[in-house]
Design an enzyme around this catalytic site. Structure first.
Site, PDB file in Angstrom:
ATOM      1  N   ASN A  28       0.858  -1.176   0.000  1.00  0.00           N
ATOM      2  CA  ASN A  28       0.000   0.000   0.000  1.00  0.00           C
ATOM      3  C   ASN A  28       0.901   1.235   0.000  1.00  0.00           C
ATOM      4  O   ASN A  28       1.739   1.390   0.887  1.00  0.00           O
ATOM      5  CB  ASN A  28      -0.903   0.002   1.240  1.00  0.00           C
ATOM      6  CG  ASN A  28      -1.881  -1.165   1.237  1.00  0.00           C
ATOM      7  OD1 ASN A  28      -2.384  -1.562   0.188  1.00  0.00           O
ATOM      8  ND2 ASN A  28      -2.142  -1.729   2.401  1.00  0.00           N
ATOM      9  N   GLY A  34      -4.443   2.876   1.519  1.00  0.00           N
ATOM     10  CA  GLY A  34      -4.554   2.055   2.724  1.00  0.00           C
ATOM     11  C   GLY A  34      -3.305   1.996   3.575  1.00  0.00           C
ATOM     12  O   GLY A  34      -3.277   1.262   4.572  1.00  0.00           O
ATOM     13  N   HIS A  47       6.584  -1.692   3.584  1.00  0.00           N
ATOM     14  CA  HIS A  47       6.401  -3.096   3.941  1.00  0.00           C
ATOM     15  C   HIS A  47       5.606  -3.809   2.854  1.00  0.00           C
ATOM     16  O   HIS A  47       4.734  -3.221   2.216  1.00  0.00           O
ATOM     17  CB  HIS A  47       5.701  -3.255   5.296  1.00  0.00           C
ATOM     18  CG  HIS A  47       4.446  -2.439   5.431  1.00  0.00           C
ATOM     19  ND1 HIS A  47       4.470  -1.086   5.698  1.00  0.00           N
ATOM     20  CD2 HIS A  47       3.142  -2.771   5.330  1.00  0.00           C
ATOM     21  CE1 HIS A  47       3.234  -0.630   5.760  1.00  0.00           C
ATOM     22  NE2 HIS A  47       2.403  -1.633   5.521  1.00  0.00           N
TER      23      HIS A  47
END
Ligand code: 5GP
Ligand code: ZN
Length: 112
Positions: free
Chosen positions: A85, A91, A98
């Site tokens: 994201n 989001g 990550h």
């Protein structure tokens, strides 16, 4: 970054359920799993979001993605999804790059 949640997890200052670690990446179970397997794979070095990664980060990005595939193999996942994201509207809530590794259930396509 001193005030970054995932930097603190990588440094061991905040506990996490480690899945894999080496000198470049760290992988741990998500605290609020969205699938039976939900692992986060992060670079040890702070990069806020994918769009902040530069040419010098390409090898590290490869390490993160290859690391996620390696974790999936170790966990016996044949079918899985990787998600990044980038930005709040997509989001992203933690601003340390990550990869989400999601598996263990059917995945709808396209994602919501
Ligand atoms: P994002 O929404 O930024 O793509 O993903 C952040 C992820 O980090 C979320 O899935 C959330 O559940 C997870 N998360 C947030 N805080 C913690 C924490 O303290 N520990 C762990 N293991 N995961 C966390
Ligand atoms: Zn960080």
């Amino acid at each position: 970054m001193s005030d970054c949640l995932f930097c603190k997890i990588v440094a061991g200052e905040i506990p996490s359920r480690k899945v894999y670690a080496d000198d470049r990446i760290y992988a741990f179970h998500d605290i609020a799993p969205k699938a039976p397997t939900h692992v986060l794979v992060v670079p040890r070095r702070h990069i806020g979001r994918l769009a902040d990664a530069g040419a010098a980060d390409r090898e590290l990005l490869g390490d993160v993605v290859a690391g996620a595939a390696s974790v999936a193999r170790d966990l016996g996942l044949e079918h899985y999804r990787l998600v990044i994201n980038n930005g709040e509207g997509a989001g992203q809530t933690v601003f340390h790059l990550h990869v989400h590794l999601l598996g263990g259930r059917p995945m709808a396509w396209p994602p919501g």
